[in-house]
Design a protein around this motif. Structure first.
Motif, PDB file in Angstrom:
ATOM      1  N   TRP A   8     -17.697 -50.506 -12.908  1.00 31.48           N
ATOM      2  CA  TRP A   8     -17.239 -49.422 -12.152  1.00 31.48           C
ATOM      3  C   TRP A   8     -17.230 -50.152 -10.605  1.00 31.48           C
ATOM      4  CZ3 TRP A   8     -17.454 -46.614  -7.847  1.00 31.48           C
ATOM      5  CH2 TRP A   8     -16.520 -45.544  -7.425  1.00 31.48           C
ATOM      6  N   ARG A   9     -15.886 -50.244 -10.208  1.00 34.34           N
ATOM      7  CA  ARG A   9     -15.783 -50.626  -8.682  1.00 34.34           C
ATOM      8  C   ARG A   9     -14.702 -49.595  -8.217  1.00 34.34           C
ATOM      9  NH1 ARG A   9     -19.465 -53.010 -10.376  1.00 34.34           N
ATOM     10  NH2 ARG A   9     -19.801 -55.315 -10.228  1.00 34.34           N
ATOM     11  N   PRO A  10     -14.560 -49.122  -6.795  1.00 27.26           N
ATOM     12  CA  PRO A  10     -13.716 -48.434  -6.370  1.00 27.26           C
ATOM     13  C   PRO A  10     -12.269 -48.605  -6.571  1.00 27.26           C
ATOM     14  CG  PRO A  10     -15.430 -48.626  -4.678  1.00 27.26           C
ATOM     15  CD  PRO A  10     -15.675 -49.549  -5.788  1.00 27.26           C
ATOM     16  N   GLU A  11     -11.895 -50.091  -6.450  1.00 30.45           N
ATOM     17  CA  GLU A  11     -10.581 -50.418  -6.653  1.00 30.45           C
ATOM     18  C   GLU A  11     -10.060 -50.541  -7.893  1.00 30.45           C
ATOM     19  OE1 GLU A  11     -12.868 -52.894  -3.460  1.00 30.45           O
ATOM     20  OE2 GLU A  11     -13.340 -51.968  -5.509  1.00 30.45           O
ATOM     21  N   ILE A  12     -10.842 -50.296  -9.012  1.00 23.47           N
ATOM     22  CA  ILE A  12     -10.276 -50.276 -10.274  1.00 23.47           C
ATOM     23  C   ILE A  12     -10.669 -48.778 -10.980  1.00 23.47           C
ATOM     24  CG2 ILE A  12      -9.814 -52.752 -10.715  1.00 23.47           C
ATOM     25  CD1 ILE A  12     -12.701 -52.781 -12.306  1.00 23.47           C
ATOM     26  N   ALA A  13     -11.272 -47.835 -10.202  1.00 22.28           N
ATOM     27  CA  ALA A  13     -12.049 -46.566 -10.617  1.00 22.28           C
ATOM     28  C   ALA A  13     -10.963 -45.882 -11.583  1.00 22.28           C
ATOM     29  CB  ALA A  13     -12.354 -45.914  -9.488  1.00 22.28           C
ATOM     30  N   GLY A  14      -9.789 -46.048 -11.337  1.00 17.93           N
ATOM     31  CA  GLY A  14      -8.859 -45.146 -12.047  1.00 17.93           C
ATOM     32  C   GLY A  14      -8.599 -45.859 -13.423  1.00 17.93           C
ATOM     33  N   TYR A  15      -8.488 -47.119 -13.407  1.00 14.26           N
ATOM     34  CA  TYR A  15      -8.429 -47.836 -14.553  1.00 14.26           C
ATOM     35  C   TYR A  15      -9.594 -47.495 -15.457  1.00 14.26           C
ATOM     36  CZ  TYR A  15      -8.205 -51.661 -17.939  1.00 14.26           C
ATOM     37  OH  TYR A  15      -8.113 -52.497 -19.206  1.00 14.26           O
ATOM     38  N   VAL A  16     -10.785 -47.927 -15.084  1.00 17.79           N
ATOM     39  CA  VAL A  16     -11.985 -47.602 -15.789  1.00 17.79           C
ATOM     40  C   VAL A  16     -12.099 -46.062 -16.375  1.00 17.79           C
ATOM     41  CG1 VAL A  16     -14.486 -47.604 -15.655  1.00 17.79           C
ATOM     42  CG2 VAL A  16     -13.167 -49.094 -14.350  1.00 17.79           C
ATOM     43  N   ALA A  17     -11.823 -45.072 -15.656  1.00 18.25           N
ATOM     44  CA  ALA A  17     -11.672 -43.760 -15.869  1.00 18.25           C
ATOM     45  C   ALA A  17     -10.820 -43.635 -17.260  1.00 18.25           C
ATOM     46  CB  ALA A  17     -11.174 -42.659 -14.779  1.00 18.25           C
ATOM     47  N   PRO A 246      -6.871 -58.130 -10.923  1.00 21.93           N
ATOM     48  CA  PRO A 246      -5.592 -58.449 -11.629  1.00 21.93           C
ATOM     49  C   PRO A 246      -5.049 -57.002 -11.783  1.00 21.93           C
ATOM     50  CG  PRO A 246      -7.397 -58.724 -13.080  1.00 21.93           C
ATOM     51  CD  PRO A 246      -8.140 -58.162 -11.968  1.00 21.93           C
ATOM     52  N   PRO A 247      -3.820 -57.092 -12.413  1.00 17.44           N
ATOM     53  CA  PRO A 247      -3.015 -55.839 -12.826  1.00 17.44           C
ATOM     54  C   PRO A 247      -3.929 -55.401 -14.230  1.00 17.44           C
ATOM     55  CG  PRO A 247      -1.317 -57.873 -12.253  1.00 17.44           C
ATOM     56  CD  PRO A 247      -2.862 -57.872 -12.180  1.00 17.44           C
ATOM     57  N   ALA A 248      -3.608 -53.841 -14.332  1.00 18.29           N
ATOM     58  CA  ALA A 248      -4.268 -53.234 -15.450  1.00 18.29           C
ATOM     59  C   ALA A 248      -3.971 -54.066 -16.833  1.00 18.29           C
ATOM     60  CB  ALA A 248      -3.781 -51.813 -15.544  1.00 18.29           C
ATOM     61  N   ALA A 249      -2.601 -54.624 -17.108  1.00 18.35           N
ATOM     62  CA  ALA A 249      -2.405 -55.256 -18.370  1.00 18.35           C
ATOM     63  C   ALA A 249      -3.378 -56.521 -18.425  1.00 18.35           C
ATOM     64  CB  ALA A 249      -1.189 -55.570 -18.221  1.00 18.35           C
ATOM     65  N   GLU A 250      -3.709 -57.289 -17.228  1.00 16.24           N
ATOM     66  CA  GLU A 250      -4.547 -58.280 -17.571  1.00 16.24           C
ATOM     67  C   GLU A 250      -5.949 -57.882 -17.669  1.00 16.24           C
ATOM     68  OE1 GLU A 250      -4.521 -61.527 -14.323  1.00 16.24           O
ATOM     69  OE2 GLU A 250      -2.411 -60.832 -14.075  1.00 16.24           O
ATOM     70  N   PRO A 265     -14.648 -52.972 -31.931  1.00 15.44           N
ATOM     71  CA  PRO A 265     -13.259 -52.431 -31.740  1.00 15.44           C
ATOM     72  C   PRO A 265     -12.994 -52.286 -30.382  1.00 15.44           C
ATOM     73  CG  PRO A 265     -14.834 -51.005 -32.874  1.00 15.44           C
ATOM     74  CD  PRO A 265     -15.613 -52.049 -32.448  1.00 15.44           C
ATOM     75  N   ARG A 266     -11.807 -52.366 -29.876  1.00 18.90           N
ATOM     76  CA  ARG A 266     -11.203 -52.215 -28.633  1.00 18.90           C
ATOM     77  C   ARG A 266     -11.571 -50.993 -28.223  1.00 18.90           C
ATOM     78  NH1 ARG A 266      -4.625 -53.043 -29.041  1.00 18.90           N
ATOM     79  NH2 ARG A 266      -4.972 -52.058 -27.097  1.00 18.90           N
ATOM     80  N   ILE A 267     -11.636 -50.884 -26.678  1.00 26.20           N
ATOM     81  CA  ILE A 267     -11.948 -49.621 -26.078  1.00 26.20           C
ATOM     82  C   ILE A 267     -10.846 -49.337 -24.995  1.00 26.20           C
ATOM     83  CG2 ILE A 267     -14.723 -50.246 -25.926  1.00 26.20           C
ATOM     84  CD1 ILE A 267     -14.068 -50.701 -23.015  1.00 26.20           C
ATOM     85  N   THR A 268      -9.908 -50.053 -25.364  1.00 24.40           N
ATOM     86  CA  THR A 268      -8.749 -49.860 -24.232  1.00 24.40           C
ATOM     87  C   THR A 268      -7.452 -48.967 -25.131  1.00 24.40           C
ATOM     88  OG1 THR A 268      -7.669 -51.992 -25.155  1.00 24.40           O
ATOM     89  CG2 THR A 268      -8.798 -51.962 -22.968  1.00 24.40           C
ATOM     90  N   PRO A 269      -6.509 -48.477 -24.341  1.00 24.77           N
ATOM     91  CA  PRO A 269      -5.522 -47.517 -25.269  1.00 24.77           C
ATOM     92  C   PRO A 269      -4.903 -48.408 -26.089  1.00 24.77           C
ATOM     93  CG  PRO A 269      -5.633 -47.131 -22.758  1.00 24.77           C
ATOM     94  CD  PRO A 269      -6.245 -48.384 -22.808  1.00 24.77           C
TER      95      PRO A 269
END
Length: 269
Positions: A8-17, A246-250, A265-269
């Motif tokens: 968890w980092r503030p810069e990617i907090a939305g992605y992690v959430a 990097p961008p979310a896709a990366e 298993p993947r944890i991504t959408p």
């Protein structure tokens, strides 16, 4: 069952959430303001995600005693985040009141073992019942005249303190590249003591491989993940990214590759 997470980092907090399969993450302890903690981090705790405070400034490998205020901060982070586990590095970051700003390697001597053990025990006293996991670092050099192999040095510290192991496979790879390690890179390590595993990328500069956390995880590190998971089932694997996000896709591709290497298993959408 092993789970996969991302730091968890503030810069990617939305992605992690937004990761639907996230069950585990880590936050740099020194970045947590105890009176004004990030709301998005507390939301993860409320969702049942285990958030582990990861210290970077205790200087467990220093000749001087651990600063009690820093150890107390780590303990309060664990309390705030309701975590039964915290982690720190077997390294030193200060001496004589001077802060290096980097994690520096400890000589593999019995005197250094004693110093690490003393500082770990001082930290454990502050932590109460919270488990401490220790991470061996990546280093560009070895101190001369070692008395112990890296595995012996680490195992003795873990045995004498009862700590768990935070194994960074990217560090294992970096050390092999920079310091000429040969043979099976995982042999001799106390894999049964693993609390969780770091995975990260790096880059080569001027003949040295640097554990940057700003580059994608290379195939060689993913191969080590695959080999590790064939030998044991670590509780968690965590992707580290720091700076130049990097961008979310990366990020998604990198997490998916980590899951594939571990056979999970993947944890991504």
């Amino acid at each position: 069952m092993t789970t996969v997470g991302i730091g968890w980092r503030p810069e990617i907090a939305g992605y992690v959430a937004g990761l639907p399969g996230l069950r585990f993450t880590e936050v740099v302890a020194e970045s947590v303001h105890l009176t004004h903690p990030p709301a998005m981090l507390l939301d993860l705790v409320d969702r049942g995600v285990r958030v582990v405070p990861h210290g970077v400034r205790l200087s467990l490998g220093g000749a001087e005693p651990v600063d009690d205020a820093r150890a107390a901060h780590l303990a309060r982070c664990a309390e705030l985040l309701r975590s039964p586990l915290v982690s720190e590095h077997i390294a030193f970051v200060r001496a004589g009141g001077v802060e290096a700003g980097h994690l520096l390697p400890v000589p593999r001597t019995r005197e250094a073992v004693d110093a690490v053990v003393a500082n770990v025990r001082r930290t454990q006293a502050a932590l109460g019942g919270v488990t401490l996991a220790l991470e061996p670092i990546a280093a560009l050099f070895d101190w001369p005249d070692p008395e112990l192999t890296e595995a012996q040095f680490l195992t003795e510290i873990l045995d004498r303190t009862g700590c768990a192991l935070l194994l960074d496979v990217a560090n294992v790879y970096a050390n092999a590249r920079n310091r000429g390690a040969t043979g099976d890179l995982l042999d001799g390590l106390p894999l049964e003591r693993i609390a969780y595993v770091h995975v990260a990328g790096g880059a080569e500069h001027d003949g040295f491989y640097h554990d940057t956390h700003t580059d994608a995880t290379p195939p060689e590190v993913l191969a080590l993940v695959k080999e590790l998971c064939a030998r044991t089932s670590p509780p968690a694997l965590m992707l580290e990214r720091d700076g130049h996000y990097p961008p979310a896709a990366e990020l998604t591709r990198e997490l998916d590759a980590l899951c594939a290497a571990a056979g999970l298993p993947r944890i991504t959408p």
